[in-house]
Write a protein that holds these residues in place. Structure first.
Motif, PDB file in Angstrom:
ATOM      1  N   ASN A  49       0.817  -1.227   0.000  1.00 19.65           N
ATOM      2  CA  ASN A  49       0.000   0.000   0.000  1.00 19.65           C
ATOM      3  C   ASN A  49       0.844   1.268   0.000  1.00 19.65           C
ATOM      4  O   ASN A  49       0.312   2.372   0.111  1.00 19.65           O
ATOM      5  CB  ASN A  49      -0.949  -0.002   1.216  1.00 19.65           C
ATOM      6  CG  ASN A  49      -0.202  -0.049   2.536  1.00 19.65           C
ATOM      7  OD1 ASN A  49       1.010  -0.219   2.554  1.00 19.65           O
ATOM      8  ND2 ASN A  49      -0.925   0.081   3.632  1.00 19.65           N
ATOM      9  N   SER A  50       2.161   1.143  -0.129  1.00 23.28           N
ATOM     10  CA  SER A  50       3.023   2.326   0.043  1.00 23.28           C
ATOM     11  C   SER A  50       4.392   2.084  -0.587  1.00 23.28           C
ATOM     12  O   SER A  50       4.844   0.935  -0.689  1.00 23.28           O
ATOM     13  CB  SER A  50       3.174   2.552   1.559  1.00 23.28           C
ATOM     14  OG  SER A  50       4.164   3.491   1.853  1.00 23.28           O
ATOM     15  N   ILE A  77       7.838   1.301  -2.170  1.00 26.10           N
ATOM     16  CA  ILE A  77       8.342   0.290  -3.108  1.00 26.10           C
ATOM     17  C   ILE A  77       7.272  -0.779  -3.361  1.00 26.10           C
ATOM     18  O   ILE A  77       7.076  -1.239  -4.487  1.00 26.10           O
ATOM     19  CB  ILE A  77       9.625  -0.374  -2.545  1.00 26.10           C
ATOM     20  CG1 ILE A  77      10.756   0.656  -2.432  1.00 26.10           C
ATOM     21  CG2 ILE A  77      10.055  -1.557  -3.405  1.00 26.10           C
ATOM     22  CD1 ILE A  77      11.983   0.166  -1.647  1.00 26.10           C
ATOM     23  N   ARG A 134      -1.199  -2.992   6.959  1.00 27.41           N
ATOM     24  CA  ARG A 134      -2.126  -2.647   8.038  1.00 27.41           C
ATOM     25  C   ARG A 134      -3.087  -1.525   7.650  1.00 27.41           C
ATOM     26  O   ARG A 134      -4.248  -1.548   8.000  1.00 27.41           O
ATOM     27  CB  ARG A 134      -1.338  -2.257   9.297  1.00 27.41           C
ATOM     28  CG  ARG A 134      -0.538  -3.429   9.884  1.00 27.41           C
ATOM     29  CD  ARG A 134       0.500  -2.931  10.845  1.00 27.41           C
ATOM     30  NE  ARG A 134       1.323  -1.907  10.218  1.00 27.41           N
ATOM     31  CZ  ARG A 134       2.155  -1.103  10.844  1.00 27.41           C
ATOM     32  NH1 ARG A 134       2.293  -1.187  12.144  1.00 27.41           N
ATOM     33  NH2 ARG A 134       2.873  -0.215  10.177  1.00 27.41           N
ATOM     34  N   ARG A 135      -2.616  -0.524   6.921  1.00 29.03           N
ATOM     35  CA  ARG A 135      -3.474   0.643   6.656  1.00 29.03           C
ATOM     36  C   ARG A 135      -4.380   0.390   5.451  1.00 29.03           C
ATOM     37  O   ARG A 135      -3.928   0.364   4.307  1.00 29.03           O
ATOM     38  CB  ARG A 135      -2.610   1.889   6.414  1.00 29.03           C
ATOM     39  CG  ARG A 135      -1.936   2.417   7.679  1.00 29.03           C
ATOM     40  CD  ARG A 135      -0.881   3.419   7.341  1.00 29.03           C
ATOM     41  NE  ARG A 135       0.120   2.845   6.455  1.00 29.03           N
ATOM     42  CZ  ARG A 135       0.979   3.533   5.719  1.00 29.03           C
ATOM     43  NH1 ARG A 135       0.965   4.838   5.755  1.00 29.03           N
ATOM     44  NH2 ARG A 135       1.853   2.914   4.950  1.00 29.03           N
ATOM     45  N   ASP A 173      -0.837  -7.726   9.740  1.00 29.37           N
ATOM     46  CA  ASP A 173       0.383  -7.323  10.435  1.00 29.37           C
ATOM     47  C   ASP A 173       1.353  -8.493  10.286  1.00 29.37           C
ATOM     48  O   ASP A 173       1.112  -9.579  10.838  1.00 29.37           O
ATOM     49  CB  ASP A 173       0.083  -7.025  11.915  1.00 29.37           C
ATOM     50  CG  ASP A 173       1.328  -6.537  12.660  1.00 29.37           C
ATOM     51  OD1 ASP A 173       2.451  -6.926  12.285  1.00 29.37           O
ATOM     52  OD2 ASP A 173       1.161  -5.789  13.634  1.00 29.37           O
ATOM     53  N   VAL A 174       2.445  -8.291   9.546  1.00 30.61           N
ATOM     54  CA  VAL A 174       3.328  -9.417   9.225  1.00 30.61           C
ATOM     55  C   VAL A 174       4.073  -9.971  10.436  1.00 30.61           C
ATOM     56  O   VAL A 174       4.681 -11.033  10.357  1.00 30.61           O
ATOM     57  CB  VAL A 174       4.350  -9.068   8.116  1.00 30.61           C
ATOM     58  CG1 VAL A 174       3.667  -8.767   6.797  1.00 30.61           C
ATOM     59  CG2 VAL A 174       5.278  -7.936   8.542  1.00 30.61           C
ATOM     60  N   ASN A 194       7.949  -7.538   1.475  1.00 26.81           N
ATOM     61  CA  ASN A 194       8.541  -6.203   1.386  1.00 26.81           C
ATOM     62  C   ASN A 194       8.304  -5.352   2.626  1.00 26.81           C
ATOM     63  O   ASN A 194       9.056  -4.411   2.880  1.00 26.81           O
ATOM     64  CB  ASN A 194       7.931  -5.536   0.138  1.00 26.81           C
ATOM     65  CG  ASN A 194       7.989  -4.036   0.167  1.00 26.81           C
ATOM     66  OD1 ASN A 194       9.035  -3.454  -0.067  1.00 26.81           O
ATOM     67  ND2 ASN A 194       6.855  -3.401   0.459  1.00 26.81           N
ATOM     68  N   ASN A 206      12.443  -8.295   0.460  1.00 31.81           N
ATOM     69  CA  ASN A 206      13.079  -6.985   0.362  1.00 31.81           C
ATOM     70  C   ASN A 206      14.084  -6.830   1.499  1.00 31.81           C
ATOM     71  O   ASN A 206      13.722  -6.597   2.644  1.00 31.81           O
ATOM     72  CB  ASN A 206      12.043  -5.855   0.380  1.00 31.81           C
ATOM     73  CG  ASN A 206      12.624  -4.572  -0.213  1.00 31.81           C
ATOM     74  OD1 ASN A 206      13.836  -4.486  -0.435  1.00 31.81           O
ATOM     75  ND2 ASN A 206      11.777  -3.604  -0.471  1.00 31.81           N
ATOM     76  N   TYR A 221      18.608  -1.869  12.250  1.00 37.14           N
ATOM     77  CA  TYR A 221      18.025  -2.087  10.913  1.00 37.14           C
ATOM     78  C   TYR A 221      18.948  -2.987  10.090  1.00 37.14           C
ATOM     79  O   TYR A 221      18.499  -3.939   9.445  1.00 37.14           O
ATOM     80  CB  TYR A 221      17.838  -0.718  10.244  1.00 37.14           C
ATOM     81  CG  TYR A 221      17.278  -0.759   8.849  1.00 37.14           C
ATOM     82  CD1 TYR A 221      15.915  -0.950   8.626  1.00 37.14           C
ATOM     83  CD2 TYR A 221      18.106  -0.586   7.730  1.00 37.14           C
ATOM     84  CE1 TYR A 221      15.389  -0.971   7.337  1.00 37.14           C
ATOM     85  CE2 TYR A 221      17.589  -0.604   6.441  1.00 37.14           C
ATOM     86  CZ  TYR A 221      16.231  -0.793   6.249  1.00 37.14           C
ATOM     87  OH  TYR A 221      15.719  -0.809   4.978  1.00 37.14           O
ATOM     88  N   LEU A 280      11.972   8.289  -0.872  1.00 33.46           N
ATOM     89  CA  LEU A 280      10.779   7.817  -0.170  1.00 33.46           C
ATOM     90  C   LEU A 280      10.709   8.389   1.238  1.00 33.46           C
ATOM     91  O   LEU A 280      11.739   8.686   1.818  1.00 33.46           O
ATOM     92  CB  LEU A 280      10.900   6.310   0.040  1.00 33.46           C
ATOM     93  CG  LEU A 280      10.251   5.325  -0.852  1.00 33.46           C
ATOM     94  CD1 LEU A 280      10.382   3.978  -0.207  1.00 33.46           C
ATOM     95  CD2 LEU A 280       8.773   5.631  -1.056  1.00 33.46           C
ATOM     96  N   VAL A 298      10.384   6.729   4.011  1.00 36.45           N
ATOM     97  CA  VAL A 298      11.129   5.923   4.983  1.00 36.45           C
ATOM     98  C   VAL A 298      12.599   6.331   5.052  1.00 36.45           C
ATOM     99  O   VAL A 298      13.221   6.269   6.099  1.00 36.45           O
ATOM    100  CB  VAL A 298      10.983   4.407   4.712  1.00 36.45           C
ATOM    101  CG1 VAL A 298      11.877   3.947   3.575  1.00 36.45           C
ATOM    102  CG2 VAL A 298      11.288   3.591   5.948  1.00 36.45           C
ATOM    103  N   THR A 299      13.148   6.796   3.944  1.00 27.78           N
ATOM    104  CA  THR A 299      14.551   7.211   3.944  1.00 27.78           C
ATOM    105  C   THR A 299      14.685   8.586   4.576  1.00 27.78           C
ATOM    106  O   THR A 299      15.771   9.055   4.831  1.00 27.78           O
ATOM    107  CB  THR A 299      15.118   7.301   2.520  1.00 27.78           C
ATOM    108  OG1 THR A 299      14.273   8.145   1.767  1.00 27.78           O
ATOM    109  CG2 THR A 299      15.254   5.961   1.875  1.00 27.78           C
TER     110      THR A 299
END
Ligand SMILES: NC(=O)c1ccc[n+]([C@@H]2O[C@H](COP(=O)([O-])OP(=O)(O)OC[C@H]3O[C@@H](n4cnc5c(N)ncnc54)[C@H](OP(=O)(O)O)[C@@H]3O)[C@@H](O)[C@H]2O)c1
Length: 253
Positions: A16-17, A19, A39-40, A64-65, A91, A142, A157, A192, A194-195
């Motif tokens: 949903n977002s 990549i 989730r969203r 939720d993975v 991902n 990913n 991370y 993006l 996230v970065t």
């Protein structure tokens, strides 16, 4: 003309977002029926709308993975809707726990490892259980260039992404004779949100990315999506156990 993924059924976590969204759109363009798991819901519905307006097929499964029952249900719902599972792009991920290791928190560790590493393990566990009943499938996880080299600003991370790379190569070996290929993409700097989390200003992060990347630019999400499409397609029929950088030469340096 036939798409590269014509008739395939594909799960894309985090579809949903970012990549994942770009990959969901490309998979649908190539003829796949797409299951977007995240989730969203509102963001998921936006992507569904876009796929359907272009004539494609997709469903959203709220997942939720990091939760085993939800991941199991994600695969079950996929099979219920489309009868099989051919491809998966695992991902979904979070980028938490920046800074020096002595300043990081237990919460950041738990959340990062739960989503980035346990999530990928859970997804493969249930996806492959379905794929073995069909004698085939293709999975792409990913990871990140942070799954191949160290990053000063993101030790937690990086640890989670090394884990993804290790899971990928080991699981590829387990199923090499079973028709199931397992690979990873390792994106470098992608333009993006996230970065853009963390301490530095976005402009600073962009100039750091350009400085560190031999091709002197950030990647688009579509450039990662193209690699995932190829790895999931029959064009990559002899490719398994690979952690492929999509990084403008960053790791080569
Ligand atoms: N951006 C980069 O520069 C870069 C570089 C290398 C690797 N990556 C990796 O690329 C992947 C995608 O990230 P992105 O850059 O596209 O950022 P993004 O736009 O923030 O996407 C993250 C995705 O993960 C989903 N997600 C997060 N936690 C989840 C959970 N517990 N269960 C299910 N889904 C969850 C989010 O959806 P919901 O919040 O709706 O659940 C969202 O769709 C991540 O694994 C990231 O580590 C990114």
């Amino acid at each position: 003309m036939q798409g590269l993924l014509e008739g395939r059924v594909a799960i894309i976590t985090g579809g949903n977002s970012g990549i994942g969204r770009a990959t969901a759109l490309r998979f649908a363009e190539e003829g796949a029926r797409v299951v977007i798991a995240a989730r969203r819901e509102a963001q998921g519905q936006d992507v569904l709308g876009e796929i359907k307006r272009a004539g494609g097929e997709a469903i959203f499964v709220r997942t939720d993975v990091s939760r085993p029952t939800e991941v199991e249900a994600m695969v079950a719902r996929t099979v219920e809707a489309y009868g099989r599972l051919d491809c998966a792009f695992n991902n979904a991920g979070v980028a938490l726990g920046h800074g020096l290791i002595h300043e990081t928190t237990v919460e950041d560790w738990d959340r990062t490892v739960d989503v980035n590493l346990k999530g990928v393990w859970l997804c493969m566990k249930y996806e492959i259980a379905q794929m073995v009943t069909q004698s085939g499938g293709a999975i792409v996880n990913n990871s990140s260039t942070a799954g191949l080299v160290g990053y000063e600003d993101g030790a937690i991370y990086t640890a989670s992404k090394y884990g993804v790379t290790g899971l990928t190569t080991s699981v590829a070996l387990q199923y090499a004779t079973k028709g199931i290929r397992v690979n990873a993409v390792c994106p470098g700097w992608i333009r993006l949100p996230v970065t853009r989390e963390g301490d530095a200003e976005p402009e600073e992060r962009e100039s750091q990315a350009v400085r560190e990347t031999p091709m002197r630019r950030m990647a688009s999400v579509e450039e990662v999506a193209e690699a995932v499409v190829w790895l999931c397609s029959d064009k990559a029929s002899f490719v398994t156990g690979v952690a492929m950088p999509v990084d403008g030469g960053l790791v080569a340096r």
